[in-house]
Motif scaffolding. Structure first.
Motif, PDB file in Angstrom:
ATOM      1  N   ASP A  51      -5.721   3.859   6.440  1.00  0.00           N
ATOM      2  CA  ASP A  51      -6.231   3.802   7.769  1.00  0.00           C
ATOM      3  C   ASP A  51      -7.531   3.812   8.005  1.00  0.00           C
TER       4      ASP A  51
ATOM      5  N   VAL B 245      -6.162  -4.196  17.303  1.00  0.00           N
ATOM      6  CA  VAL B 245      -4.702  -4.338  17.589  1.00  0.00           C
ATOM      7  C   VAL B 245      -4.368  -5.452  18.363  1.00  0.00           C
TER       8      VAL B 245
ATOM      9  N   VAL C  91       1.010  -1.284   0.155  1.00  0.00           N
ATOM     10  CA  VAL C  91       0.241  -0.349  -0.035  1.00  0.00           C
ATOM     11  C   VAL C  91       0.577   1.022  -0.214  1.00  0.00           C
TER      12      VAL C  91
ATOM     13  N   ARG D 176     -10.338  -5.388  11.591  1.00  0.00           N
ATOM     14  CA  ARG D 176     -10.287  -6.307  10.447  1.00  0.00           C
ATOM     15  C   ARG D 176     -10.735  -7.655  10.357  1.00  0.00           C
TER      16      ARG D 176
ATOM     17  N   TYR E 298      -9.612 -10.731   9.819  1.00  0.00           N
ATOM     18  CA  TYR E 298      -8.100 -11.655   9.671  1.00  0.00           C
ATOM     19  C   TYR E 298      -8.530 -13.201   9.584  1.00  0.00           C
TER      20      TYR E 298
ATOM     21  N   ARG F 252      -2.136   5.637  11.276  1.00  0.00           N
ATOM     22  CA  ARG F 252      -1.340   5.406   9.920  1.00  0.00           C
ATOM     23  C   ARG F 252      -2.008   6.645   9.175  1.00  0.00           C
TER      24      ARG F 252
ATOM     25  N   ASN G 268       4.577  -4.227   6.265  1.00  0.00           N
ATOM     26  CA  ASN G 268       4.391  -3.059   6.467  1.00  0.00           C
ATOM     27  C   ASN G 268       2.482  -3.850   7.840  1.00  0.00           C
ATOM     28  N   ASN G 269       2.455  -5.115   7.113  1.00  0.00           N
ATOM     29  CA  ASN G 269       0.913  -5.760   7.667  1.00  0.00           C
ATOM     30  C   ASN G 269       0.814  -5.786   9.295  1.00  0.00           C
ATOM     31  N   LEU G 270       0.264  -6.253  10.137  1.00  0.00           N
ATOM     32  CA  LEU G 270       0.920  -6.056  11.467  1.00  0.00           C
ATOM     33  C   LEU G 270       1.297  -7.836  11.972  1.00  0.00           C
TER      34      LEU G 270
ATOM     35  N   ASN H  87      -7.781  -9.859   5.314  1.00  0.00           N
ATOM     36  CA  ASN H  87      -6.581  -9.629   5.194  1.00  0.00           C
ATOM     37  C   ASN H  87      -6.140 -11.495   6.165  1.00  0.00           C
TER      38      ASN H  87
ATOM     39  N   GLY I  68      -7.548  -0.090  14.821  1.00  0.00           N
ATOM     40  CA  GLY I  68      -8.144  -0.718  14.165  1.00  0.00           C
ATOM     41  C   GLY I  68      -9.097  -1.743  14.435  1.00  0.00           C
TER      42      GLY I  68
ATOM     43  N   ARG J  81       4.782  -1.560  17.593  1.00  0.00           N
ATOM     44  CA  ARG J  81       3.692   0.276  16.885  1.00  0.00           C
ATOM     45  C   ARG J  81       2.418  -0.282  16.683  1.00  0.00           C
ATOM     46  N   VAL J  82       1.601   0.230  17.530  1.00  0.00           N
ATOM     47  CA  VAL J  82      -0.340   0.377  17.642  1.00  0.00           C
ATOM     48  C   VAL J  82      -0.262   1.594  16.961  1.00  0.00           C
ATOM     49  N   TRP J  83      -0.370   1.289  15.345  1.00  0.00           N
ATOM     50  CA  TRP J  83      -1.011   2.635  14.764  1.00  0.00           C
ATOM     51  C   TRP J  83      -2.764   2.943  14.820  1.00  0.00           C
TER      52      TRP J  83
ATOM     53  N   TYR K 205      -2.733   1.355  -5.365  1.00  0.00           N
ATOM     54  CA  TYR K 205      -2.617  -0.037  -4.998  1.00  0.00           C
ATOM     55  C   TYR K 205      -4.165  -0.929  -5.483  1.00  0.00           C
TER      56      TYR K 205
ATOM     57  N   SER L 116      -8.997  -7.786  -3.674  1.00  0.00           N
ATOM     58  CA  SER L 116      -9.210  -7.222  -2.364  1.00  0.00           C
ATOM     59  C   SER L 116     -10.423  -6.350  -1.652  1.00  0.00           C
TER      60      SER L 116
END
Ligand code: WQD
Length: 337
Positions: A295, A269, A86, A231, A233, A292, A198-200, A179, A229, A216-218, A149, A124
């Motif tokens: 997001d 997260v 991304v 998602r 998964y 981020r 980049n991905n968690l 995800n 956030g 790092r928790v965005w 992307y 996606s």
């Protein structure tokens, strides 16, 4: 069904090749190795005792893909190949549009020439853009992706729909992944990003093996229960099974079909951090950072359509995926070499 898998040495592609072989299909792989390793071919063979034929080609080279299509004459194509970072797509939009769109158009030209009329496209959830509501259904509006992307995924969906209209014998399946996480239980296949993930999940697993000192928790100011956030998964094994089920559907000549492939459940997260600690017993230190850019707060799927029409449903949960992702990372501390 003899199936050509583009990007078949990648994270999702390689797991799908394993499942295709286990389901009795013949898989042929094309990959330009720009974001994958040839060693994955050995690992596919190690798991299945089958070594798929492999062609190191770039789909942007029309002659190269035409030659493979003429030689192999597959009945179906599963199209994973494409640039997918991304952040990089924001910095280098032209590279993304050129690569992802041209490679798809070349593939379709070659398919038409040799009458290969089944394609499954790796789309996606990003095509939904900023969701107006969750969970997302396939009829929700598409078209305002938040980065180049994602835009390429939107455009490729449109190309496939238009080509299918002009070539009614063509069966097209658009699979909108949420995800993907996890890895093969053997620890031989998994998510193997270049550089800083980049991905968690790959970031968490690198923290878990001591390669990074904290996650790092965005952001924790989202309108979600714990502020982080959310998602959907999905275990990559479930995702791979979804492709096998989709090939069966295309054999019924449905024309155009679209499915969300997720679990139907949102995970934040911090919930993922706790799931990982529960699955592995490894503590994941984290620090809250600012949100981020780009997001979205929340994004998860309604997968009823895939359940009804494909007879497919995710079997694994995030704890299973954390276990398998960690197992892969432990066995491959420096990635696949
Ligand atoms: C998930 C959550 C982050 C990293 C993207 C693409 C999607 C697909 C998957 C390619 C978010 C948070 C993440 C970290 C964090 N891409 N996070 N710290 O952005 O949902 O989806 O990757 O196939 O198309 O859009 O995935 O894993 O980057 O983020 O806090 O170090 O984890 O803010 O809430 P994303 P992600």
């Amino acid at each position: 069904m003899k199936t050509l898998v583009t990007g078949g040495l990648g994270f999702i592609g390689s797991e799908t090749v394993v499942k295709l072989i286990e389901a009795g299909h013949e898989a042929v792989i094309v990959d330009n190795l720009s974001n994958s390793k040839l060693a994955v071919l050995d690992r596919i063979e190690g798991i299945t005792n089958v070594r798929p034929r492999f062609y190191k080609i770039d789909l942007c080279n029309l002659d190269a893909i035409t030659d493979v299509m003429e030689k192999e004459r597959p009945e179906a194509v599963i199209h994973f190949a494409g640039l997918k970072a991304v952040g990089e797509s924001v910095e280098k939009p032209l590279m993304y549009y050129h690569n992802n769109l041209l490679s798809t158009m070349n593939l379709l030209d070659a398919m038409r020439k040799f009458d290969c009329h089944n394609i499954v496209f790796s789309s996606s959830a990003t095509v939904y853009g900023v969701p107006e509501h969750v969970p997302l259904v396939e009829t929700d509006p598409v078209g305002h992706a938040t980065n180049p992307y994602g835009e390429t995924k939107v455009m490729i969906e449109h190309i496939l729909m238009d080509v299918q209209k002009s070539w009614p014998e063509l069966n097209v399946a658009l699979l909108r992944y949420f995800n993907p996480i996890g890895g093969h239980p053997s620890g031989l296949l998994g998510e193997d990003p270049n550089g800083i993930p980049n991905n968690l999940m790959p970031y968490i697993t690198q923290v878990a093996i001591g390669k990074r000192d904290h996650l790092r928790v965005w952001g924790n100011t989202y309108p979600t229960p714990d502020g982080t956030g959310i998602r959907d998964y999905i275990h990559v094994l479930d995702l791979a099974e979804g492709h096998v089920a989709t090939l069966k559907k295309l054999a019924q000549n449905p024309g155009l079909v679209i499915y969300n492939l997720g679990t139907g459940k949102g995970t934040s997260v911090l919930e993922m951090v706790h799931a990982f600690e529960k699955a592995t017993g490894v503590k994941i230190p984290y620090i809250i950072y600012p949100v981020r850019p780009g997001d979205v707060a929340e994004n998860y799927a309604n997968c009823d359509k895939a359940a009804k029409e494909l007879g497919w449903k995710a079997k694994f949960d995030v704890v299973d995926a954390c276990r398998d992702a960690y197992n892969f990372q432990k066995k491959n501390p420096n990635g696949i070499e």
